[in-house]
Scaffold this active site. Structure first.
Site, short mmCIF file in Angstrom:
data_model
loop_
_atom_site.label_atom_id
_atom_site.label_comp_id
_atom_site.label_asym_id
_atom_site.label_seq_id
_atom_site.Cartn_x
_atom_site.Cartn_y
_atom_site.Cartn_z
N LYS A 67 0.83 -1.22 0.00
CA LYS A 67 0.00 0.00 0.00
C LYS A 67 0.87 1.26 0.00
O LYS A 67 0.58 2.20 -0.73
CB LYS A 67 -0.91 0.04 1.24
CG LYS A 67 -1.96 -1.05 1.28
CD LYS A 67 -2.96 -0.80 2.41
CE LYS A 67 -2.34 -0.84 3.79
NZ LYS A 67 -1.95 -2.19 4.23
N ARG A 118 -10.25 0.70 8.36
CA ARG A 118 -9.79 -0.67 8.57
C ARG A 118 -10.84 -1.50 9.29
O ARG A 118 -10.60 -2.68 9.56
CB ARG A 118 -8.55 -0.60 9.45
CG ARG A 118 -7.29 -1.13 8.84
CD ARG A 118 -6.30 -1.09 9.97
NE ARG A 118 -5.02 -1.59 9.70
CZ ARG A 118 -4.02 -0.92 9.15
NH1 ARG A 118 -4.21 0.29 8.70
NH2 ARG A 118 -2.84 -1.46 9.04
N ARG A 146 11.70 -5.73 4.94
CA ARG A 146 11.28 -4.34 4.74
C ARG A 146 12.06 -3.38 5.64
O ARG A 146 12.22 -3.62 6.82
CB ARG A 146 9.79 -4.20 5.03
CG ARG A 146 9.32 -2.76 4.97
CD ARG A 146 7.85 -2.69 4.82
NE ARG A 146 7.17 -2.85 6.09
CZ ARG A 146 5.85 -2.63 6.23
NH1 ARG A 146 5.14 -2.26 5.19
NH2 ARG A 146 5.28 -2.78 7.40
N ARG A 160 10.73 -1.72 11.39
CA ARG A 160 9.69 -1.37 12.35
C ARG A 160 9.54 -2.45 13.41
O ARG A 160 9.63 -3.63 13.10
CB ARG A 160 8.36 -1.20 11.61
CG ARG A 160 8.14 0.21 11.11
CD ARG A 160 7.01 0.31 10.13
NE ARG A 160 5.81 -0.42 10.52
CZ ARG A 160 4.70 -0.43 9.78
NH1 ARG A 160 4.66 0.23 8.64
NH2 ARG A 160 3.65 -1.11 10.18
N ARG A 184 -1.06 -9.17 13.13
CA ARG A 184 -1.61 -8.14 12.24
C ARG A 184 -2.43 -8.78 11.11
O ARG A 184 -3.46 -8.24 10.70
CB ARG A 184 -0.48 -7.28 11.66
CG ARG A 184 0.07 -6.29 12.68
CD ARG A 184 1.45 -5.78 12.31
NE ARG A 184 1.47 -5.01 11.07
CZ ARG A 184 2.58 -4.76 10.37
NH1 ARG A 184 3.74 -5.25 10.77
NH2 ARG A 184 2.53 -4.05 9.29
P1 ATP Z 1 1.75 -1.43 5.95
O1 ATP Z 1 2.77 -0.53 6.58
O2 ATP Z 1 2.33 -2.41 5.03
O3 ATP Z 1 0.63 -0.62 5.38
P2 ATP Z 1 0.04 -2.03 8.08
O4 ATP Z 1 -1.13 -1.71 7.23
O5 ATP Z 1 -0.12 -3.11 9.08
O6 ATP Z 1 1.21 -2.35 7.14
P3 ATP Z 1 0.18 0.65 9.08
O7 ATP Z 1 -0.94 1.03 8.21
O8 ATP Z 1 1.42 1.43 9.02
O9 ATP Z 1 0.61 -0.84 8.90
O10 ATP Z 1 -0.38 0.60 10.59
C1 ATP Z 1 0.44 0.23 11.67
C2 ATP Z 1 -0.41 0.01 12.88
O11 ATP Z 1 -1.13 1.21 13.23
C3 ATP Z 1 -1.51 -1.05 12.74
O12 ATP Z 1 -1.03 -2.35 12.98
C4 ATP Z 1 -2.51 -0.59 13.81
O13 ATP Z 1 -2.08 -0.93 15.10
C5 ATP Z 1 -2.44 0.92 13.70
N1 ATP Z 1 -3.44 1.44 12.74
C6 ATP Z 1 -3.18 2.04 11.53
N2 ATP Z 1 -4.32 2.40 10.91
C7 ATP Z 1 -5.33 2.01 11.72
C8 ATP Z 1 -6.75 2.07 11.62
N3 ATP Z 1 -7.36 2.62 10.56
N4 ATP Z 1 -7.47 1.56 12.65
C9 ATP Z 1 -6.89 1.02 13.72
N5 ATP Z 1 -5.56 0.92 13.87
C10 ATP Z 1 -4.77 1.40 12.89
MG MG Z 2 1.43 1.58 5.52
#
Ligand code: ATP
Ligand code: MG
Length: 223
Positions: A19, A93, A127, A160, A171
């Site tokens: 993403k 999410r 990563r 991370r 996750r």
């Molecule tokens: P990537 O970095 O590949 O997108 P990811 O989607 O798991 O992986 P992030 O989007 O960076 O990671 O989010 C990291 C963390 O932040 C999640 O695991 C969660 O704990 C929190 N988080 C991020 N967005 C949300 C959301 N919309 N609702 C709830 N928690 C969130």
């Molecule tokens: Mg991300």
């Protein structure tokens, strides 16, 4: 003056599905504002804001932060964008977050990156992230020019805390239980566009072609 319709898009996919990388390419090519919930949360943690300190343990354990908190954070940020379209990355999410967004904005299109879980597990361990900007690299398919160093700033890259194998498994579970229903939610609204594959560089041309069709005036400018 070019009349251009503002586009409001969401990008979805399991953690590590690309993403961040695809968002960076979309926003660069089509001039959309990029809002990443993960980057916003990490910058709160880095700045040691009250919210950041509260959310850190949730995130480190691979759990989602509470719906009300993240929805407020994102909707406040969207309010500060006064021109141009946007691309939301990492939000919504949960179905409740999607409903909160729906009350304020109509989402035009939802890009779903459909990448097998096995690929993701292998990928997250290779990563490397530049935390201040959210730029991500992968030692296998998208390496930095100098190993361990951010191309743009020259800062050191880090892994991370939540990219450790046990946390990745948690996750992915959270994704299955809480986020997959959001795909159904958008599918039933007729705005879901799914792109399947195991390599970001092979998925990207399809996403790019889709946006070119979606935003003709912008693609002329970008060409
Ligand atoms: P990537 O970095 O590949 O997108 P990811 O989607 O798991 O992986 P992030 O989007 O960076 O990671 O989010 C990291 C963390 O932040 C999640 O695991 C969660 O704990 C929190 N988080 C991020 N967005 C949300 C959301 N919309 N609702 C709830 N928690 C969130
Ligand atoms: Mg991300």
């Amino acid at each position: 003056m070019v009349l251009q319709r503002v586009i409001r898009a969401v990008i979805m996919g399991p953690p590590g599905s690309g993403k961040g990388t695809v968002s960076a390419r979309i926003t660069k090519t089509f001039g959309l504002n990029h809002i990443s919930s993960g980057d916003l949360l990490r910058s709160n943690i880095k700045e040691k804001t009250e919210l950041g300190l509260l959310m850190k343990s949730c995130i480190d354990q691979g759990q989602l932060v509470p719906d009300g908190i993240i929805s407020r954070l994102i909707l406040n940020d969207l309010r500060t964008i006064d021109h141009g379209g946007w691309l939301l990355d990492g939000f919504p999410r949960t179905v409740s977050q999607a409903e909160a967004l729906d009350q304020v904005y109509v989402v035009d299109t939802v890009i779903n990156l459909n990448v097998p879980f096995q690929t993701i597990k292998e990928r997250l361990t290779s990563r490397w992230t530049h935390i201040p900007s959210g730029r991500v690299y992968n030692t296998d398919f998208n390496p930095p020019k100098v190993p361990g160093i951010d191309d743009v700033t020259g800062d050191a890259l880090v892994q991370r805390d939540d990219d450790r194998p046990e946390t990745v498994t948690r996750r992915l579970k959270a994704y299955e239980n809480q986020t997959e229903p959001v795909l159904e939610y958008y599918r039933s609204k007729g705005v879901l566009e799914t792109f399947s594959g195991t390599e970001t560089n092979k998925i990207w041309p399809h996403v790019e072609a889709f946006f070119h069709k979606k935003i003709p005036s912008l693609s002329q400018r970008a060409a």
